[in-house]
Structure formats: structure tokens, C-alpha cells
Design a protein around this motif. Structure first.
Motif, PDB file in Angstrom:
ATOM      1  N   HIS A  25      58.526  18.550  42.417  1.00 40.28           N
ATOM      2  CA  HIS A  25      59.687  18.312  43.273  1.00 40.28           C
ATOM      3  C   HIS A  25      60.897  17.665  42.598  1.00 40.28           C
ATOM      4  O   HIS A  25      61.979  17.679  43.180  1.00 40.28           O
ATOM      5  N   TYR A  28      64.054  19.977  42.096  1.00 42.08           N
ATOM      6  CA  TYR A  28      64.656  20.338  43.385  1.00 42.08           C
ATOM      7  C   TYR A  28      65.412  19.141  43.973  1.00 42.08           C
ATOM      8  O   TYR A  28      66.554  19.266  44.427  1.00 42.08           O
ATOM      9  N   LEU A  29      64.773  17.977  43.993  1.00 41.22           N
ATOM     10  CA  LEU A  29      65.401  16.788  44.554  1.00 41.22           C
ATOM     11  C   LEU A  29      66.630  16.367  43.759  1.00 41.22           C
ATOM     12  O   LEU A  29      67.648  15.963  44.333  1.00 41.22           O
ATOM     13  N   TYR A  32      69.396  18.697  44.705  1.00 46.01           N
ATOM     14  CA  TYR A  32      69.854  18.332  46.050  1.00 46.01           C
ATOM     15  C   TYR A  32      70.821  17.147  45.987  1.00 46.01           C
ATOM     16  O   TYR A  32      71.906  17.176  46.570  1.00 46.01           O
ATOM     17  N   VAL A  47      66.465   9.990  43.097  1.00 42.53           N
ATOM     18  CA  VAL A  47      65.178  10.698  43.082  1.00 42.53           C
ATOM     19  C   VAL A  47      64.050   9.712  42.795  1.00 42.53           C
ATOM     20  O   VAL A  47      63.007   9.725  43.459  1.00 42.53           O
ATOM     21  N   THR A  50      63.495   7.679  45.795  1.00 48.49           N
ATOM     22  CA  THR A  50      62.816   8.494  46.803  1.00 48.49           C
ATOM     23  C   THR A  50      61.313   8.487  46.570  1.00 48.49           C
ATOM     24  O   THR A  50      60.522   8.297  47.503  1.00 48.49           O
ATOM     25  N   ARG A  68      57.475  18.543  50.260  1.00 43.90           N
ATOM     26  CA  ARG A  68      58.858  18.643  49.781  1.00 43.90           C
ATOM     27  C   ARG A  68      59.848  18.323  50.889  1.00 43.90           C
ATOM     28  O   ARG A  68      60.835  17.611  50.667  1.00 43.90           O
ATOM     29  N   LEU A  71      59.861  14.556  51.397  1.00 45.56           N
ATOM     30  CA  LEU A  71      60.570  13.880  50.310  1.00 45.56           C
ATOM     31  C   LEU A  71      62.081  14.107  50.417  1.00 45.56           C
ATOM     32  O   LEU A  71      62.877  13.188  50.199  1.00 45.56           O
ATOM     33  N   THR A  72      62.480  15.318  50.777  1.00 45.44           N
ATOM     34  CA  THR A  72      63.902  15.628  50.918  1.00 45.44           C
ATOM     35  C   THR A  72      64.534  14.811  52.033  1.00 45.44           C
ATOM     36  O   THR A  72      65.667  14.345  51.907  1.00 45.44           O
ATOM     37  N   LEU A  75      65.205  11.411  50.702  1.00 44.55           N
ATOM     38  CA  LEU A  75      66.358  11.466  49.807  1.00 44.55           C
ATOM     39  C   LEU A  75      67.660  11.614  50.600  1.00 44.55           C
ATOM     40  O   LEU A  75      68.665  10.981  50.266  1.00 44.55           O
ATOM     41  N   LYS A  76      67.632  12.413  51.633  1.00 44.43           N
ATOM     42  CA  LYS A  76      68.832  12.630  52.454  1.00 44.43           C
ATOM     43  C   LYS A  76      69.362  11.310  53.003  1.00 44.43           C
ATOM     44  O   LYS A  76      70.568  11.048  52.962  1.00 44.43           O
TER      45      LYS A  76
END
Length: 199
Positions: A25, A28-29, A32, A47, A50, A68, A71-72, A75-76
Motif C-alpha cells: 500500500h 498507492y498511499l 494519494y 504515509v 497513517t 487499502r 488505510l486511505t 490518510l484522508k
């Protein structure tokens, strides 16, 4: 249920596997966060934060989403915290209030239409697949870096995260009228920058 960090955390039908988070991940993170902050160091830090937050709250993972997605979402909220922190002084100064002089440069005062010299031009990238080219994305990111932090925050929350206007106004502490002014000016500035650098 929380187990030792080297074991998977099993909840309902989903499994958290912290040992694989970086390999599965992290890229990707990072992507993002980077597209929303335009700051590589800050994106890396968020990240890492997170992953730490996820480890600390692993027992709250209910298994209703993928690892994912969970986790996103963590992070958001961290990205929104950065927006809020960076835009706090900006909103107090009122720098984004409507400036009629500046708007007259772009729009006719009588009918509100574009002035001829600022009328949007064709980008020449109307094919959807061309929007995904690396060169265009690079130029768009450079143009976004030039935006004031509050404008960038509002724009990414609205057009990348598709947040509701009310949520954006509440999170960033801006009025609805200032929100629309910011969105308008951001679009004008991005279009102008893209026309100079892409066409």
C-alpha cells in the motif's frame, strides 16, 4: 482483538496484515497524498503517520472495507488536518475575499462573460486518454503547486475527493460565498497556467 505486531490481526472476515502494508500500500498511499499536497516529504511523512495510526487503532477495524480503503480513509483525514492547519492563517487574513478589480481583468463587468483576451482556448487534449499522459499530469501538478494553499485545499477536496461543499466549508472554516470565489479563481488560474505551459 489486537495481537502482536508481527502477526495478522483477524477481525470478522477481514485480516489486517501490517507486515505487508509497505509493500502492498505504500506506493498507492504516497501517490494519494502527493496529488493532494504537492510535497513529497510531507506525503512520505503522512504515509508513515497513517501506518502508525492504523497500528494503534487496529482493534477498531471492523472489516467492512478492504485494508487499502481503511488505510486511505486514515490518510484522508491526515491530509485534511494539513489543509486545516495550513489554511488557518490564510482564512483569518481574508486574502481570498472577492477582489472586483482582479475579476474585471477576466470578465466583462456588464454581462459577466469572458473578456476576449482571457477567453478559454481549446487545449487540444479533448480525447480522454490524452488527459492521462504523464506530461500533462506533470504540468498540471506544477500549476497546482503555484496555487495558494487554501485554494489547493478547496480544489482537491472538491474535485479530487468529491467532498460535499458543506463539509469543505466546515473543515476549512470558509464561508459558502468564499468557497465559490476560491473554486472560481482556482479554475481561472489553473486554466491560465495550463494554457501557458501546455498549449
Amino acid at each position: 482483538m489486537q495481537t502482536e505486531s508481527n502477526e495478522a490481526v483477524t477481525l470478522k472476515d477481514r485480516t489486517l496484515d501490517p507486515q505487508s502494508w509497505v509493500s502492498k500500500h505504500a506506493d498507492y498511499l504516497f501517490s494519494y497524498a502527493l496529488t493532494r499536497l504537492n510535497d513529497e516529504d510531507m506525503a512520505r511523512d503522512l504515509v508513515q503517520e497513517t501506518f502508525l495510526s492504523a497500528l494503534e487503532s487496529a482493534n477498531k477495524f471492523e472489516g467492512r472495507s478492504t485494508e487499502r480503503t481503511w488505510l486511505t480513509s486514515i490518510l484522508k483525514f491526515k491530509v485534511i488536518d494539513v489543509y486545516r492547519k495550513n489554511s488557518a492563517g490564510f482564512t483569518k487574513r481574508g486574502d481570498h475575499d472577492v477582489d472586483k478589480e482582479e475579476d474585471r481583468d477576466f470578465f466583462d463587468a456588464h454581462d459577466g462573460h469572458w473578456n476576449d483576451q482571457h477567453r478559454p482556448k481549446e487545449f487540444g487534449i479533448e480525447q480522454p486518454d490524452l488527459l492521462e499522459t504523464k506530461e500533462f499530469q506533470k504540468i498540471l501538478q506544477l500549476c497546482m503547486k503555484k496555487l495558494p494553499i487554501l485554494w489547493l485545499s478547496v480544489f482537491t477536496m472538491k474535485h479530487m475527493d468529491e467532498e460535499a461543499t458543506e463539509i469543505i466549508c466546515r473543515e476549512l472554516k470558509v464561508s459558502a460565498s468564499n468557497f465559490w470565489v476560491i473554486i472560481h479563481r482556482t479554475k481561472v488560474n489553473l486554466r491560465s497556467c495550463l494554457q501557458k505551459n501546455w498549449i
